[in-house]
Each structure stands twice: as C-alpha cells, then as structure tokens.
Design an enzyme around this catalytic site. Structure first.
Site, PDB file in Angstrom:
ATOM      1  N   GLY A  44     103.417  24.369  80.971  1.00  0.00           N
ATOM      2  CA  GLY A  44     102.881  24.319  82.324  1.00  0.00           C
ATOM      3  C   GLY A  44     102.671  25.721  82.867  1.00  0.00           C
ATOM      4  O   GLY A  44     103.384  26.652  82.474  1.00  0.00           O
ATOM      5  N   GLN A  60     101.219  32.319  88.907  1.00  0.00           N
ATOM      6  CA  GLN A  60     101.718  33.086  87.758  1.00  0.00           C
ATOM      7  C   GLN A  60     100.660  34.010  87.164  1.00  0.00           C
ATOM      8  O   GLN A  60     101.002  34.937  86.422  1.00  0.00           O
ATOM      9  CB  GLN A  60     102.244  32.153  86.668  1.00  0.00           C
ATOM     10  CG  GLN A  60     103.537  31.444  87.055  1.00  0.00           C
ATOM     11  CD  GLN A  60     103.997  30.538  85.957  1.00  0.00           C
ATOM     12  OE1 GLN A  60     103.575  29.393  85.876  1.00  0.00           O
ATOM     13  NE2 GLN A  60     104.850  31.046  85.088  1.00  0.00           N
ATOM     14  N   CYS A  87     110.344  29.681  81.292  1.00  0.00           N
ATOM     15  CA  CYS A  87     109.179  29.950  82.141  1.00  0.00           C
ATOM     16  C   CYS A  87     108.444  31.153  81.577  1.00  0.00           C
ATOM     17  O   CYS A  87     109.077  32.138  81.188  1.00  0.00           O
ATOM     18  CB  CYS A  87     109.661  30.241  83.564  1.00  0.00           C
ATOM     19  SG  CYS A  87     108.348  30.625  84.711  1.00  0.00           S
ATOM     20  N   LEU A  88     107.123  31.078  81.540  1.00  0.00           N
ATOM     21  CA  LEU A  88     106.344  32.199  81.004  1.00  0.00           C
ATOM     22  C   LEU A  88     106.527  33.455  81.859  1.00  0.00           C
ATOM     23  O   LEU A  88     106.291  34.558  81.394  1.00  0.00           O
ATOM     24  CB  LEU A  88     104.860  31.826  80.918  1.00  0.00           C
ATOM     25  CG  LEU A  88     104.528  30.672  79.959  1.00  0.00           C
ATOM     26  CD1 LEU A  88     103.028  30.413  79.934  1.00  0.00           C
ATOM     27  CD2 LEU A  88     105.044  30.943  78.551  1.00  0.00           C
ATOM     28  N   HIS A 127     109.196  21.863  88.036  1.00  0.00           N
ATOM     29  CA  HIS A 127     109.194  23.311  87.804  1.00  0.00           C
ATOM     30  C   HIS A 127     107.928  23.951  88.394  1.00  0.00           C
ATOM     31  O   HIS A 127     107.995  24.961  89.104  1.00  0.00           O
ATOM     32  CB  HIS A 127     109.292  23.559  86.285  1.00  0.00           C
ATOM     33  CG  HIS A 127     109.238  24.986  85.868  1.00  0.00           C
ATOM     34  ND1 HIS A 127     110.307  25.618  85.263  1.00  0.00           N
ATOM     35  CD2 HIS A 127     108.251  25.910  85.938  1.00  0.00           C
ATOM     36  CE1 HIS A 127     109.969  26.880  84.997  1.00  0.00           C
ATOM     37  NE2 HIS A 127     108.726  27.082  85.391  1.00  0.00           N
ATOM     38  N   GLU A 128     106.779  23.333  88.114  1.00  0.00           N
ATOM     39  CA  GLU A 128     105.515  23.918  88.582  1.00  0.00           C
ATOM     40  C   GLU A 128     105.382  23.804  90.104  1.00  0.00           C
ATOM     41  O   GLU A 128     104.869  24.719  90.754  1.00  0.00           O
ATOM     42  CB  GLU A 128     104.320  23.255  87.882  1.00  0.00           C
ATOM     43  CG  GLU A 128     104.274  23.441  86.359  1.00  0.00           C
ATOM     44  CD  GLU A 128     104.463  24.879  85.901  1.00  0.00           C
ATOM     45  OE1 GLU A 128     104.015  25.805  86.601  1.00  0.00           O
ATOM     46  OE2 GLU A 128     105.080  25.078  84.837  1.00  0.00           O
ATOM     47  N   HIS A 188     107.097  26.597  91.696  1.00  0.00           N
ATOM     48  CA  HIS A 188     106.302  27.838  91.682  1.00  0.00           C
ATOM     49  C   HIS A 188     105.409  27.925  92.922  1.00  0.00           C
ATOM     50  O   HIS A 188     105.233  28.992  93.503  1.00  0.00           O
ATOM     51  CB  HIS A 188     105.394  27.891  90.446  1.00  0.00           C
ATOM     52  CG  HIS A 188     106.041  28.483  89.225  1.00  0.00           C
ATOM     53  ND1 HIS A 188     106.537  29.765  89.197  1.00  0.00           N
ATOM     54  CD2 HIS A 188     106.247  27.980  87.986  1.00  0.00           C
ATOM     55  CE1 HIS A 188     107.030  30.013  87.989  1.00  0.00           C
ATOM     56  NE2 HIS A 188     106.872  28.950  87.229  1.00  0.00           N
TER      57      HIS A 188
HETATM   58 NI    NI Z   1     107.405  28.635  85.240  1.00  0.00          NI
END
Ligand code: NI
Length: 173
Positions: free
Chosen positions: A46, A51, A91-92, A133-134, A137
């Site tokens: 995701g 991000q 997480c990226l 999670h998203e 963000h």
């Molecule tokens: Ni993330």
C-alpha cells in the site's frame, strides 16, 4: 509513468493531514499511475500520496501475491471496523524496520474510484491492516506510533521467523 521518491520518517510532510480530492485531472491520473509503479518497484502492499509528497487523500493498494489486484481509493473512510489482529507491520517510509501493531481484523471502507464514483469494500486480515495503515497516513500518522514494544530491524525478524520455521520442521521429523 515514472517512479516517485518515497519520503521517509523525519520528513515533516508525513505528519500533515492530506486534503480531500474534489476533481480528477490528468495530473491526478498520472500521480496514481506513478504511485502504482513506485509501490510495485518497492514490493509494497500500500502507498498513500503523501508518501510521494502530495497531500491528497489518495491511496493505492495491492495485497495480492502477483500484483494483479490494484485498488485505488480516493477519500477513503473506514465506516465500520471490528475484531482484532496483531502482527508485524512495515512501511515504505520507514525502510528496513518493522514492529507489532494491533489493528481491527475486519473493516468496511467507503471511497471514490478514479471516476469519483462512490464504492465500498469489505476486507479482513492483511487487507484490513493495510487500509487502516494507509488511512493513518492521510491523517499524518505513521504506524511507529502504534507499535507494541520496540521497533525492530526487518532482517532480524525475518531471520527469527525462518529459524522458527526450521524448528517446526525438526519437530515434525
Ligand atoms: Ni506506510
């Protein structure tokens, strides 16, 4: 299509609230294409627009193993959530790290598709975790705030899990 640079923890943009999307322009479509390309390039499940440095409420998700189930969510809102799961999350924007996070095991999410038509989806386990999670963000929150215990190195956890699998095999013999 192009890869976009993923912002990492410490970049102040990741703490900002993303804004509602009210129209889809060519630039929005290009952003979405680039987000998928970046997601797949980094083997993520995701990615949110913030991000890659764009404060819009856009999320791309693909929790399938073969990267063949791309989902775009614009202005997503979790309407219902229940149950509980605990598992490792990454997480990226927090490269190389992981930590245990409690999340609902089941969610129903309302969102707009790429043509701004209202949609709803229901999901469990990895999908539910990913949506939560998203959506965090979009509120300027990283999963590291929710981790139970210490943030760990991804390599250590993967090694630990492999060792555990080896142990299981030995017992079977
Ligand atoms: Ni993330």
């Amino acid at each position: 299509m192009a890869l976009r640079q993923v912002r990492t923890m410490g970049d102040p943009i990741l703490e900002k609230r993303s804004k509602e999307v009210t129209q889809i322009t060519d630039r929005t479509r290009e952003l979405i294409d680039d987000m998928f390309e970046t997601l797949y390039d980094q083997n993520g499940v995701g990615l949110s627009a913030v991000q890659v440095g764009v404060l819009k409420r856009i999320v791309v998700v693909d929790v399938s193993e073969d990267e063949d189930d791309p989902i775009v969510m614009i202005n997503p809102v979790i309407r219902e959530s229940d149950g509980e799961q605990e598992g490792y999350e990454g997480c990226l924007s927090v490269p190389g790290k992981t930590g245990k996070v409690k999340r609902p095991n089941h969610v129903i999410v309302d969102f707009l598709d790429e043509d701004l038509n209202p949609q709803s989806m229901e999901g469990e386990e990895v999908f539910a975790r990913c949506i939560c999670h998203e959506c965090d963000h979009l509120e300027g929150k990283l999963y590291v705030e929710r981790v139970d215990g210490p943030l760990q190195d991804m390599d250590d956890v993967q090694e630990e899990q492999q060792n555990r699998r080896k142990k299981k095999k030995k017992i079977k013999k």
